[in-house]
Design a protein around this motif. Structure first.
Motif, PDB file in Angstrom:
ATOM      1  N   ILE A  20       1.757  10.749  -9.757  1.00  0.00           N
ATOM      2  CA  ILE A  20       1.196  11.279 -10.888  1.00  0.00           C
ATOM      3  C   ILE A  20      -0.113  11.670 -10.934  1.00  0.00           C
ATOM      4  O   ILE A  20      -0.583  11.838 -12.253  1.00  0.00           O
ATOM      5  N   ILE A  21      -1.324  10.889 -10.485  1.00  0.00           N
ATOM      6  CA  ILE A  21      -2.622  11.959 -10.756  1.00  0.00           C
ATOM      7  C   ILE A  21      -1.830  13.164 -10.459  1.00  0.00           C
ATOM      8  O   ILE A  21      -3.107  13.982 -10.575  1.00  0.00           O
ATOM      9  N   ALA A  22      -1.550  13.611  -9.425  1.00  0.00           N
ATOM     10  CA  ALA A  22      -1.093  15.024  -8.600  1.00  0.00           C
ATOM     11  C   ALA A  22      -0.746  15.599 -10.223  1.00  0.00           C
ATOM     12  O   ALA A  22      -1.462  16.868 -10.075  1.00  0.00           O
TER      13      ALA A  22
ATOM     14  N   ILE B 127       0.430  -0.913   0.375  1.00  0.00           N
ATOM     15  CA  ILE B 127      -0.018   0.026  -0.360  1.00  0.00           C
ATOM     16  C   ILE B 127       0.896   1.239   0.258  1.00  0.00           C
ATOM     17  O   ILE B 127       0.655   2.180  -0.558  1.00  0.00           O
ATOM     18  N   ILE B 128       1.907   1.307   1.045  1.00  0.00           N
ATOM     19  CA  ILE B 128       2.995   2.259   1.007  1.00  0.00           C
ATOM     20  C   ILE B 128       3.852   2.650  -0.442  1.00  0.00           C
ATOM     21  O   ILE B 128       3.591   4.123  -0.670  1.00  0.00           O
ATOM     22  N   LEU B 129       4.092   1.588  -1.202  1.00  0.00           N
ATOM     23  CA  LEU B 129       4.871   2.080  -2.803  1.00  0.00           C
ATOM     24  C   LEU B 129       3.259   1.831  -3.438  1.00  0.00           C
ATOM     25  O   LEU B 129       4.560   3.268  -3.833  1.00  0.00           O
ATOM     26  N   PHE B 130       2.073   1.309  -3.318  1.00  0.00           N
ATOM     27  CA  PHE B 130       0.965   2.509  -4.381  1.00  0.00           C
ATOM     28  C   PHE B 130       1.109   3.779  -4.046  1.00  0.00           C
ATOM     29  O   PHE B 130       1.083   4.548  -5.341  1.00  0.00           O
ATOM     30  N   GLY B 131       1.091   4.062  -3.002  1.00  0.00           N
ATOM     31  CA  GLY B 131       0.486   5.563  -2.350  1.00  0.00           C
ATOM     32  C   GLY B 131       2.152   6.295  -3.093  1.00  0.00           C
ATOM     33  O   GLY B 131       1.664   7.940  -3.429  1.00  0.00           O
ATOM     34  N   LEU B 132       3.102   6.034  -3.153  1.00  0.00           N
ATOM     35  CA  LEU B 132       3.979   7.339  -3.413  1.00  0.00           C
ATOM     36  C   LEU B 132       4.588   6.806  -4.962  1.00  0.00           C
ATOM     37  O   LEU B 132       4.481   7.751  -5.571  1.00  0.00           O
ATOM     38  N   ILE B 133       3.846   5.884  -5.851  1.00  0.00           N
ATOM     39  CA  ILE B 133       3.657   5.773  -7.375  1.00  0.00           C
ATOM     40  C   ILE B 133       2.429   6.594  -7.862  1.00  0.00           C
ATOM     41  O   ILE B 133       2.448   7.690  -8.620  1.00  0.00           O
TER      42      ILE B 133
END
Length: 246
Positions: A112-114, A102-108
């Protein structure tokens, strides 16, 4: 118990948001409208001559709507962020590897979405400008309806102004929707699908090897999907609801 506490905590944050909304929103709205009106009438006659009265009215309406949206979105963003952090803490207690996913997903996912949402905000700014121009012409034509009815050339003049303005409004609306559909939605879907696939594969391995229980499997799956929803909502509240119309 974790599930019950998680839901109660999330609702508790939402309830606090509603309390702030009840306490501050009505006062903020009244003060803002008063300040906007005072600021507007304080402009010079030259300023009023260079702006359509309908456009000014549209900007005032858009401004107060946008500030109210920003006010609500700020509290929701805080609520989402707090829930995400608590979710990760829960996952660390249940299984560290699932929390790392989850943490790695959030960092990626977040940068990108921002970046895509910031680009979409620029398109939205053009859309808002075109909308205000078109509404300004419409409002002015209604305000001058007597002259339009009596003098035929005034109708022709307004129509010559209105048609290009409506076309620009339509074009920027289409561009904004296309960018959202082709880039934001697709990028979101691809990254979430990969994240969920990795997480489910990991959970299946951990369950088969006896490292987590069936309850742990279900809880981590629920939190994983919920974190994506919260993260997506957090970015929208933080970025996209800051309406360029203000």
């Amino acid at each position: 118990l974790l599930f019950v506490f998680f839901k109660l905590m999330h609702h508790g944050m939402y309830f606090i948001e509603r309390l702030f909304d009840i306490k501050y929103r009505p006062t903020l709205l009244a003060e803002m409208i008063s300040s906007l009106y005072t600021k507007t009438v304080g402009h010079s006659l030259h300023w009023f001559d260079s702006h359509l009265s309908g456009e000014i009215s549209s900007k005032i309406a858009d401004f107060q709507n946008s500030v109210m949206t920003l006010f609500n979105s700020s509290f929701r963003a805080i609520t989402n962020l707090a829930t995400i952090l608590v979710s990760i803490i829960f996952l660390l207690q249940v299984n560290m590897l699932s929390a790392v996913v989850i943490i790695l997903f959030g960092l990626i996912y977040t940068p990108i979405i921002a970046a895509l949402l910031i680009k979409q905000m620029k398109l939205q700014e053009q859309y808002a400008s075109a909308r205000q121009e078109a509404l300004g012409i419409i409002n002015d034509s209604i305000a001058n309806i007597f002259g339009i009815k009596i003098i035929g050339s005034m109708w022709t003049e307004f129509k010559l102004k209105l048609t290009p303005a409506i076309n620009r409004w339509r074009d920027w609306d289409k561009k904004t929707r296309q960018f959202d559909a082709y880039y934001v939605d697709n990028a979101d879907t691809i990254m979430v699908t990969i994240m969920v696939a990795v997480q489910i594969y990991l959970l299946s391995y951990l369950y088969k090897s006896g490292q987590i229980t069936a309850g742990g499997f279900a809880f981590i799956s629920m939190v994983t999907l919920n974190v994506h929803s919260l993260l997506d909502s957090f970015l929208e509240n933080l970025l996209f609801n800051i309406n360029p119309a203000i």
